[in-house]
Design a protein around this motif. Sequence first.
Motif, mmCIF file in Angstrom:
data_model
loop_
_atom_site.group_PDB
_atom_site.id
_atom_site.type_symbol
_atom_site.label_atom_id
_atom_site.label_comp_id
_atom_site.label_asym_id
_atom_site.label_seq_id
_atom_site.Cartn_x
_atom_site.Cartn_y
_atom_site.Cartn_z
ATOM 1 N N GLN A 1 -1.199 11.883 3.017
ATOM 2 C CA GLN A 1 -1.204 10.908 4.113
ATOM 3 C C GLN A 1 0.128 10.904 4.866
ATOM 4 O O GLN A 1 0.170 10.778 6.086
ATOM 5 C CB GLN A 1 -1.544 9.511 3.561
ATOM 6 N N ALA B 1 -9.176 7.329 7.453
ATOM 7 C CA ALA B 1 -9.650 5.943 7.445
ATOM 8 C C ALA B 1 -8.520 5.007 7.002
ATOM 9 O O ALA B 1 -8.261 3.968 7.609
ATOM 10 C CB ALA B 1 -10.853 5.801 6.520
ATOM 11 N N ILE B 2 -7.846 5.399 5.936
ATOM 12 C CA ILE B 2 -6.726 4.600 5.424
ATOM 13 C C ILE B 2 -5.677 4.410 6.513
ATOM 14 O O ILE B 2 -5.201 3.303 6.777
ATOM 15 C CB ILE B 2 -6.037 5.324 4.230
ATOM 16 N N LYS C 1 2.511 -10.753 9.469
ATOM 17 C CA LYS C 1 2.113 -11.989 8.799
ATOM 18 C C LYS C 1 3.165 -13.079 9.033
ATOM 19 O O LYS C 1 2.848 -14.220 9.340
ATOM 20 C CB LYS C 1 1.941 -11.708 7.302
ATOM 21 N N LYS D 1 5.213 0.669 11.024
ATOM 22 C CA LYS D 1 5.625 1.126 9.696
ATOM 23 C C LYS D 1 4.751 0.432 8.648
ATOM 24 O O LYS D 1 4.161 -0.605 8.922
ATOM 25 C CB LYS D 1 7.088 0.795 9.463
ATOM 26 N N PRO D 2 4.717 0.974 7.418
ATOM 27 C CA PRO D 2 3.937 0.321 6.378
ATOM 28 C C PRO D 2 4.360 -1.131 6.152
ATOM 29 O O PRO D 2 3.557 -1.974 5.816
ATOM 30 C CB PRO D 2 4.215 1.176 5.140
ATOM 31 N N GLY D 3 5.648 -1.439 6.335
ATOM 32 C CA GLY D 3 6.109 -2.810 6.111
ATOM 33 C C GLY D 3 5.711 -3.767 7.223
ATOM 34 O O GLY D 3 5.887 -4.967 7.119
ATOM 35 N N GLU E 1 2.894 -4.791 8.263
ATOM 36 C CA GLU E 1 1.852 -5.766 7.946
ATOM 37 C C GLU E 1 2.497 -7.084 7.571
ATOM 38 O O GLU E 1 2.114 -8.160 8.028
ATOM 39 C CB GLU E 1 1.007 -5.247 6.780
ATOM 40 N N LEU E 2 3.505 -6.965 6.708
ATOM 41 C CA LEU E 2 4.256 -8.122 6.257
ATOM 42 C C LEU E 2 4.927 -8.809 7.444
ATOM 43 O O LEU E 2 4.821 -10.025 7.631
ATOM 44 C CB LEU E 2 5.309 -7.646 5.254
ATOM 45 N N MET F 1 0.838 -1.189 0.000
ATOM 46 C CA MET F 1 0.000 0.000 0.000
ATOM 47 C C MET F 1 0.875 1.242 0.000
ATOM 48 O O MET F 1 1.701 1.418 0.894
ATOM 49 C CB MET F 1 -0.846 -0.019 1.265
ATOM 50 N N GLU F 2 0.681 2.100 -0.967
ATOM 51 C CA GLU F 2 1.492 3.311 -0.981
ATOM 52 C C GLU F 2 0.711 4.497 -0.453
ATOM 53 O O GLU F 2 -0.453 4.688 -0.780
ATOM 54 C CB GLU F 2 1.987 3.585 -2.390
ATOM 55 N N PRO G 1 -11.348 10.135 4.236
ATOM 56 C CA PRO G 1 -10.775 8.924 3.609
ATOM 57 C C PRO G 1 -9.322 8.684 4.009
ATOM 58 O O PRO G 1 -8.926 7.550 4.278
ATOM 59 C CB PRO G 1 -10.882 9.221 2.109
ATOM 60 N N MET H 1 -7.058 2.225 9.466
ATOM 61 C CA MET H 1 -7.341 0.832 9.137
ATOM 62 C C MET H 1 -6.086 0.050 8.777
ATOM 63 O O MET H 1 -6.034 -1.168 8.896
ATOM 64 C CB MET H 1 -8.366 0.757 8.029
ATOM 65 N N SER I 1 -0.229 8.469 -0.002
ATOM 66 C CA SER I 1 -0.176 9.705 -0.783
ATOM 67 C C SER I 1 0.646 10.717 0.012
ATOM 68 O O SER I 1 0.921 10.529 1.198
ATOM 69 C CB SER I 1 -1.578 10.253 -1.004
ATOM 70 N N ALA J 1 -12.322 4.259 -0.412
ATOM 71 C CA ALA J 1 -10.945 4.761 -0.428
ATOM 72 C C ALA J 1 -9.972 3.656 -0.019
ATOM 73 O O ALA J 1 -8.941 3.442 -0.660
ATOM 74 C CB ALA J 1 -10.813 5.960 0.515
ATOM 75 N N ILE J 2 -10.325 2.945 1.032
ATOM 76 C CA ILE J 2 -9.487 1.834 1.497
ATOM 77 C C ILE J 2 -9.289 0.818 0.377
ATOM 78 O O ILE J 2 -8.179 0.383 0.084
ATOM 79 C CB ILE J 2 -10.173 1.104 2.686
ATOM 80 N N TYR K 1 12.536 -4.277 5.451
ATOM 81 C CA TYR K 1 12.254 -3.889 4.049
ATOM 82 C C TYR K 1 10.917 -3.156 3.941
ATOM 83 O O TYR K 1 10.030 -3.383 4.741
ATOM 84 C CB TYR K 1 12.217 -5.148 3.145
ATOM 85 N N LYS L 1 6.124 -7.001 -3.120
ATOM 86 C CA LYS L 1 7.366 -6.612 -2.467
ATOM 87 C C LYS L 1 8.458 -7.656 -2.726
ATOM 88 O O LYS L 1 9.588 -7.329 -3.047
ATOM 89 C CB LYS L 1 7.109 -6.464 -0.956
#
Lengths: 213, 213
Positions: free
Chosen positions: A7, A41-42, A71, A63-65, A67-68, A1-2, A38, A45, A4, B41-42, B213, B71
């Motif tokens: 954001q 929300a991004i 997992k 951080k955005p990473g 999520e990975l 997910m990138e 929006p 969530m 903006s 948006a999500i 990463y 990725k």
Amino acid sequence: MELSKRQETILEIVKKEGPITGEQIAERLRLTRATLRPDMAILTMSGMLEARPRVGYFYSGKKPGQELAEKLHQITINDIKSVPVVVSEQCTVYDAVVTMFIEDVGTMFVVREGGLLEGVISRKDLLKTTLGGQDIHKLPVGVIMTRMPNVVYVESDASVLEAARKLITHEVDALPVVRQVKGKDDHKDLEVVGRFSKTNVTRLFVELGEGAY
Amino acid sequence: MELSKRQETILEIVKKEGPITGEQIAERLRLTRATLRPDMAILTMSGMLEARPRVGYFYSGKKPGQELAEKLHQITINDIKSVPVVVSEQCTVYDAVVTMFIEDVGTMFVVREGGLLEGVISRKDLLKTTLGGQDIHKLPVGVIMTRMPNVVYVESDASVLEAARKLITHEVDALPVVRQVKGKDDHKDLEVVGRFSKTNVTRLFVELGEGAY
């Protein structure tokens, strides 16, 4: 997910000044709250921001990473372990090499009755021994194996990530997957229930890359 | 990123009936467009839905796990490859074993002048040979190596995922990383520029899990 640019800016504001209300963020950006909805929300969530009623938004530190990363933490050894190949301590080095070729594994576990872990023997150990000039038809693997308590192992409910870290840190190709059992005099024994190797990690990596998880 | 029940429902609707406008989706769910805006948006920003002006929303076919998959596709061999350990074809099996222990690798590449790939030799090949009763102080590795064109290799701009898939498919522990060079008579040669093994994959896996990463 990138994210903006807007954001990213929101993230920066909350990081510095959180907890901060949606209204305050909107003021800073000279935008209406509706326009920001929006984006907020991004960010909530995806777990990067957290929101608490009557307090406002604050930065979760994820951080955005992440999520990975999460997992990878969730997949356990039990999900992907292999069947262990075991020999007894009295097995000769020659027979161990033959077993290793037949089973096509790089690491075998040495066990006593009940499948209880005694040691580990690798292709590297065997290669070193065959060079040594000893009579490998008579030498038992018990003499050359890595013996408990020096064996690095992993319990079957551990995460794959924890096990992979052990492979790297201890510079081994495979780990016995064990389950603790109660032995004599409350002594804890380890029953070998699986094998976890760099091959398991590599296979999982391919499956992740193909979107299988 | 976890989807809410409503987002899952929207995804289902668009999957079945896309392209579909935001208004139509709102009608189906008996909600206002404004209420749905954060959800839409999500779904678009995560890449699961795509939106085209005057057409509507349609399903991109990307699963939630796809972000991870993408990725993994982006990381190339060049980012994480190791230094290759090479020997010449005339090197004896004994010397090859010694080099393998000194360098602590499981696979070595056999090269001719200019670092051009001739073959590959693994711990397994060496173990088999030391058992065979031949004079390993005289036997050159050229006799027992896997020889071109039977060597599985990978080019340095390949993705890690592609290389990991080769390790699994061909059941090898490591691959030579190569660069094509023009040889005699327009014949293409492969210069060995790196080594890529299950250890590299495992290390990357740990780094990904730690959010590097």
